[in-house]
Each structure stands twice: as structure tokens, then as C-alpha cells.
Motif scaffolding. Sequence first.
Motif, PDB file in Angstrom:
ATOM      1  N   THR A  65       0.850  -1.363   0.064  1.00  0.00           N
ATOM      2  CA  THR A  65      -0.053   0.021   0.030  1.00  0.00           C
ATOM      3  C   THR A  65       0.925   1.262   0.017  1.00  0.00           C
ATOM      4  O   THR A  65       1.905   1.399   0.665  1.00  0.00           O
ATOM      5  N   GLY A  67      -1.616   3.810   0.262  1.00  0.00           N
ATOM      6  CA  GLY A  67      -2.641   4.609   0.903  1.00  0.00           C
ATOM      7  C   GLY A  67      -3.279   3.976   1.954  1.00  0.00           C
ATOM      8  O   GLY A  67      -2.573   3.443   2.675  1.00  0.00           O
ATOM      9  N   THR A  68      -4.476   4.175   2.171  1.00  0.00           N
ATOM     10  CA  THR A  68      -5.400   3.576   3.445  1.00  0.00           C
ATOM     11  C   THR A  68      -6.481   2.992   3.011  1.00  0.00           C
ATOM     12  O   THR A  68      -7.309   3.139   1.846  1.00  0.00           O
ATOM     13  N   SER A  82      -3.080   2.243   7.128  1.00  0.00           N
ATOM     14  CA  SER A  82      -2.140   2.641   5.872  1.00  0.00           C
ATOM     15  C   SER A  82      -0.955   1.601   5.828  1.00  0.00           C
ATOM     16  O   SER A  82       0.154   2.471   5.195  1.00  0.00           O
ATOM     17  N   GLN A 104     -10.543   2.386  -0.573  1.00  0.00           N
ATOM     18  CA  GLN A 104      -9.227   3.017  -0.537  1.00  0.00           C
ATOM     19  C   GLN A 104      -9.075   4.554  -0.628  1.00  0.00           C
ATOM     20  O   GLN A 104     -10.020   4.965  -1.374  1.00  0.00           O
ATOM     21  N   GLY A 106      -7.564   8.209  -0.494  1.00  0.00           N
ATOM     22  CA  GLY A 106      -6.571   8.923  -0.979  1.00  0.00           C
ATOM     23  C   GLY A 106      -6.365   9.042  -2.593  1.00  0.00           C
ATOM     24  O   GLY A 106      -6.718   8.048  -3.244  1.00  0.00           O
ATOM     25  N   ALA A 109      -3.522   6.223  -4.121  1.00  0.00           N
ATOM     26  CA  ALA A 109      -3.458   5.187  -3.320  1.00  0.00           C
ATOM     27  C   ALA A 109      -3.237   4.100  -4.395  1.00  0.00           C
ATOM     28  O   ALA A 109      -4.124   3.925  -5.300  1.00  0.00           O
ATOM     29  N   THR A 111      -3.213  -0.171  -3.629  1.00  0.00           N
ATOM     30  CA  THR A 111      -3.252  -0.906  -2.575  1.00  0.00           C
ATOM     31  C   THR A 111      -3.588  -2.384  -3.031  1.00  0.00           C
ATOM     32  O   THR A 111      -4.195  -2.604  -3.874  1.00  0.00           O
TER      33      THR A 111
END
Length: 135
Positions: A65, A67-68, A82, A104, A106, A109, A111
Amino acid sequence: MPPANLVTNGDFSSDATWIWGNEWTYNGVDNDADADAGGGSNPLEQDIGTLAGVYYLVAYWIKATDGTIIPYIGANAGTGESGVGRYFDVILCSNDGDNLKFVQAGPFAQTTIDDVYAYALYDGAGPKAGGRLAR
């Protein structure tokens, strides 16, 4: 006897049973779910047969990842994570049939998630059927 995992195909051995938002793709080489850059307005989701008022333990692995990732049951969010690792969250279901979702966060991102599990725990009144949810 341990409770049953409510997620079907949580190991992503195929792309079946999941609803793939337009920023998510199935990776058949690594058998996982990849979220592309661009934000997460369209989640990866699955109908796991949820019931209103029941708490669900959601477990998943973020393999990569920048991002979150935020797990949801319907509109109720778990904790955004994250970093690479295995995560667990307890989320209350508000409506019968709310889907398990992964969003997700952001705009840039990218991921990858894998090994998704969900277990019914209990309703607001406490454990049922000796600690398992009676269906």
C-alpha cells in the motif's frame, strides 16, 4: 467448533463472489485484489448475509500500500489502515443485508489486499447461542 467465515473466496482464488468497483482489479497471478490509483469511491464488496444489530469481526491482509484501506459493513466504517500487515476490526451492522466493503482512501493510493474473513460476533444485547450468533 470455530465460527464459519462468512466471506466466500476470501483468498481470491478467483474473481467470483466479489463486486469489483471500477478501481479494483483481480490479480490472478498473485490471487489478490488490487486497488488502482484514483481514490476509492467504488468499493470492493461482497454480500455476506449480515443482520442488523450484529457486530462483525473483519480480518484482512494489506500486502502492499501507499494509501489507506477502510473496511465497512454497509455505511459503518472500521479503522483506516495505511501500512502493510494483518488487521482486525469489529464493525456494527445497521441494516439486514449490508455488504462488507473495502474502500481505498487517497487520490493516489495503490493497494493490494488478501485473506479476507468476517465472523458474526454478537448483537447489542450480548453473545447469543453460547457465544455464536444463532441463525
